[in-house]
Design a protein around this motif. Structure first.
Motif, PDB file in Angstrom:
ATOM      1  N   LEU A 221       6.768   4.559  -6.186  1.00 40.25           N
ATOM      2  CA  LEU A 221       5.367   4.192  -6.441  1.00 40.25           C
ATOM      3  C   LEU A 221       4.786   4.960  -7.626  1.00 40.25           C
ATOM      4  CD1 LEU A 221       4.146   4.016  -2.737  1.00 40.25           C
ATOM      5  CD2 LEU A 221       4.435   2.088  -4.309  1.00 40.25           C
ATOM      6  N   ALA A 222       5.433   6.067  -7.994  1.00 40.31           N
ATOM      7  CA  ALA A 222       4.953   6.830  -9.158  1.00 40.31           C
ATOM      8  C   ALA A 222       5.123   6.026 -10.442  1.00 40.31           C
ATOM      9  CB  ALA A 222       5.717   8.148  -9.266  1.00 40.31           C
ATOM     10  N   ASP A 223       6.012   5.017 -10.395  1.00 40.53           N
ATOM     11  CA  ASP A 223       6.234   4.195 -11.587  1.00 40.53           C
ATOM     12  C   ASP A 223       5.287   2.994 -11.636  1.00 40.53           C
ATOM     13  OD1 ASP A 223       8.302   5.870 -12.231  1.00 40.53           O
ATOM     14  OD2 ASP A 223       9.801   4.662 -11.189  1.00 40.53           O
ATOM     15  N   GLU A 224       4.445   2.863 -10.614  1.00 39.79           N
ATOM     16  CA  GLU A 224       3.506   1.735 -10.575  1.00 39.79           C
ATOM     17  C   GLU A 224       2.083   2.267 -10.676  1.00 39.79           C
ATOM     18  OE1 GLU A 224       3.874  -0.580  -7.047  1.00 39.79           O
ATOM     19  OE2 GLU A 224       5.993  -1.037  -7.367  1.00 39.79           O
ATOM     20  N   ASP A 225       1.170   1.378 -10.996  1.00 38.53           N
ATOM     21  CA  ASP A 225      -0.245   1.740 -10.969  1.00 38.53           C
ATOM     22  C   ASP A 225      -0.709   1.553  -9.519  1.00 38.53           C
ATOM     23  OD1 ASP A 225      -2.798   2.358 -11.576  1.00 38.53           O
ATOM     24  OD2 ASP A 225      -3.317   0.383 -12.393  1.00 38.53           O
ATOM     25  N   TYR A 226      -0.439   2.561  -8.697  1.00 44.35           N
ATOM     26  CA  TYR A 226      -0.650   2.406  -7.257  1.00 44.35           C
ATOM     27  C   TYR A 226      -1.689   3.407  -6.752  1.00 44.35           C
ATOM     28  CZ  TYR A 226       0.316   1.960  -2.284  1.00 44.35           C
ATOM     29  OH  TYR A 226       0.187   1.743  -0.933  1.00 44.35           O
ATOM     30  N   ASP A 227      -2.628   2.904  -5.947  1.00 44.58           N
ATOM     31  CA  ASP A 227      -3.671   3.764  -5.387  1.00 44.58           C
ATOM     32  C   ASP A 227      -3.395   3.977  -3.896  1.00 44.58           C
ATOM     33  OD1 ASP A 227      -5.908   5.011  -4.461  1.00 44.58           O
ATOM     34  OD2 ASP A 227      -7.290   3.336  -4.852  1.00 44.58           O
ATOM     35  N   PRO A 228      -2.946   5.160  -3.487  1.00 44.21           N
ATOM     36  CA  PRO A 228      -2.611   5.393  -2.078  1.00 44.21           C
ATOM     37  C   PRO A 228      -3.823   5.375  -1.147  1.00 44.21           C
ATOM     38  CG  PRO A 228      -2.400   7.420  -3.337  1.00 44.21           C
ATOM     39  CD  PRO A 228      -2.677   6.349  -4.326  1.00 44.21           C
ATOM     40  N   ASN A 229      -5.027   5.381  -1.713  1.00 46.78           N
ATOM     41  CA  ASN A 229      -6.225   5.312  -0.868  1.00 46.78           C
ATOM     42  C   ASN A 229      -6.566   3.875  -0.467  1.00 46.78           C
ATOM     43  OD1 ASN A 229      -7.425   7.750  -3.104  1.00 46.78           O
ATOM     44  ND2 ASN A 229      -6.777   8.170  -1.014  1.00 46.78           N
ATOM     45  N   ASP A 230      -5.856   2.921  -1.049  1.00 47.27           N
ATOM     46  CA  ASP A 230      -6.133   1.502  -0.815  1.00 47.27           C
ATOM     47  C   ASP A 230      -5.308   1.020   0.382  1.00 47.27           C
ATOM     48  OD1 ASP A 230      -6.288  -1.241  -0.806  1.00 47.27           O
ATOM     49  OD2 ASP A 230      -6.192  -1.437  -2.986  1.00 47.27           O
ATOM     50  N   ARG A 231      -5.969   0.858   1.522  1.00 45.76           N
ATOM     51  CA  ARG A 231      -5.245   0.505   2.759  1.00 45.76           C
ATOM     52  C   ARG A 231      -4.627  -0.884   2.667  1.00 45.76           C
ATOM     53  NH1 ARG A 231      -5.701  -0.743   8.301  1.00 45.76           N
ATOM     54  NH2 ARG A 231      -4.669   0.816   9.588  1.00 45.76           N
ATOM     55  N   GLU A 232      -5.302  -1.796   1.974  1.00 44.68           N
ATOM     56  CA  GLU A 232      -4.752  -3.153   1.845  1.00 44.68           C
ATOM     57  C   GLU A 232      -3.467  -3.132   1.013  1.00 44.68           C
ATOM     58  OE1 GLU A 232      -5.514  -6.073   3.371  1.00 44.68           O
ATOM     59  OE2 GLU A 232      -6.771  -4.729   4.552  1.00 44.68           O
TER      60      GLU A 232
END
Ligand code: SF4
Length: 287
Positions: A221-232
Motif C-alpha cells: 500500500l506504500a506504493d499506492e495513494d492510500y489513506d488508511p483512515n478511510d474505512r470504505e
C-alpha cells in the motif's frame, strides 16, 4: 525504560528450534526491532504467546512472558494490560491458534480495543502438528488429512477484524524486514488494539504459500495513494479476492482504548485497602 536499548536486548539465551528458513525468525526479529525502536525494553514488555510453532516466541524473546493455552492468549494479554497499564503488551500466535480455536477471543479482543498489539504469524498451515490445513489454508490445499483440500473457503482475518470494529488492521511479510518492522511499530504506537497479520512462510509443510509467492504477489500500500483512515477503502482492500495487500489497511485515529474509556488506565497493581489505586466503581465492585 532505557533510551539506549538495542533489539538484541530482547533476545533470550534460548536457541530457536524452528526449522531453518522458517518465516517466524523474520517475524520475531521485526517484533524485537519494533519494540526497541518504540522505546521499550525487556523490563516493561510482556509477551503472551499461544500454541503452535509461533507460540514458542515467548521463550526466544527476553521479556516478561507467558505461554498461554491454545487460542487463549488474547484474554490473558488483555488481563495483563488491565492489571498493569504501564506494560507494553504484545500477544503473538499463529493462524491456527488465533483464527480457529481462538476465533471467538479474536473477535471480542478486537471490539474491546485494549491497548496492546496482536501479531499473528500466518503460514496457512498447522506446522507444529506436522502439516494439517488451518483456517487460512486455501480451499484446494492438499494435506495428509485433507487429501482433496479442506473444501471450504479460508477465513479472511482482515475482513473479520474490520467487521468486528477494529481500530488498527495491518498485514506484513516476514521476509520484508524493514517494512515488517515499520508496520509492527505502527501497531505498537496505535492507541488501542493493533492487529498485524504477518505472512510467515512454513518452509517444511506449505509448498504453496512460499516466500516466492508472497514476494511476487503482495501489493504494498506504500506504493499506492492510500489513506488508511478511510474505512470504505479498507473494506474494498480486505474484500479484494484478486489481490493481497501489505501495509496498514485501516487505522482509526480517534480510537480510545478500553482502559481509557472506563478509567482503568492507572496502575491497578498499586493496591489501596483491597482495591486498586485509581480504580473506578466498575473495578471496585469486583473487590
Ligand atoms: Fe516453521 Fe513450519 Fe518448521 Fe513450524 S514446521 S518451525 S512453521 S517451518
Amino acid at each position: 525504560m532505557s533510551s539506549d536499548v538495542r533489539f538484541t536486548d530482547f533476545k533470550s539465551d534460548k536457541q530457536p528450534t524452528w526449522c531453518p528458513g522458517c518465516g517466524d525468525f523474520g517475524t520475531m526479529n521485526g517484533m524485537m526491532k519494533a519494540l526497541a525502536e518504540t522505546g521499550n525494553d525487556p523490563d516493561n514488555t510482556f509477551v503472551v504467546a499461544g500454541i503452535g510453532c509461533s507460540g514458542k516466541i515467548g521463550t526466544y524473546m527476553h521479556s516478561y512472558a507467558l505461554h498461554g493455552v491454545h487460542g487463549r492468549a488474547l484474554p490473558v494479554g488483555a488481563g495483563v494490560k488491565m492489571a498493569n497499564p504501564d506494560l507494553e503488551v504484545m500477544v503473538a500466535g499463529g493462524d491456527g491458534d488465533g483464527y480457529s480455536i481462538g476465533a471467538g477471543h479474536f473477535v471480542h479482543a478486537v471490539r474491546r480495543n485494549v491497548d496492546m498489539s496482536y501479531i499473528v504469524m500466518d503460514n496457512r498451515i498447522y506446522g507444529l502438528t506436522k502439516g494439517q490445513a488451518s483456517p487460512t489454508s486455501r480451499e484446494d490445499f492438499e494435506t495428509a488429512t485433507t487429501p482433496e483440500g479442506p473444501k471450504q473457503p479460508p477465513v479472511n482475518p482482515l475482513a473479520l477484524a474490520l467487521a468486528s470494529g477494529a481500530t488498527f488492521i495491518a498485514q506484513s511479510f516476514s521476509s520484508d524486514a524493514l517494512r515488517h518492522q515499520e508496520i509492527v511499530q505502527k501497531a505498537i504506537e496505535h492507541d488501542g488494539f493493533g492487529f498485524v497479520n504477518v505472512f510467515s512462510p512454513c518452509v517444511t509443510f506449505n509448498d504453496v504459500d512460499t516466500y516466492d509467492y508472497f514476494r511476487d504477489s503482495l501489493v504494498d500500500l506504500a506504493d499506492e495513494d492510500y489513506d488508511p483512515n478511510d474505512r470504505e477503502a479498507a473494506k474494498e482492500r480486505v474484500l479484494d479476492a484478486d489481490k493481497e495487500y501489505m501495509g496498514v489497511l485501516y487505522q482509526d485515529d480517534e480510537s480510545v482504548p478500553y482502559g481509557k474509556q472506563h478509567g482503568l488506565d492507572s496502575n491497578m497493581s498499586e493496591v489501596d485497602e483491597g482495591a486498586p489505586d485509581g480504580a473506578t466503581d466498575l473495578v471496585r465492585e469486583f473487590y
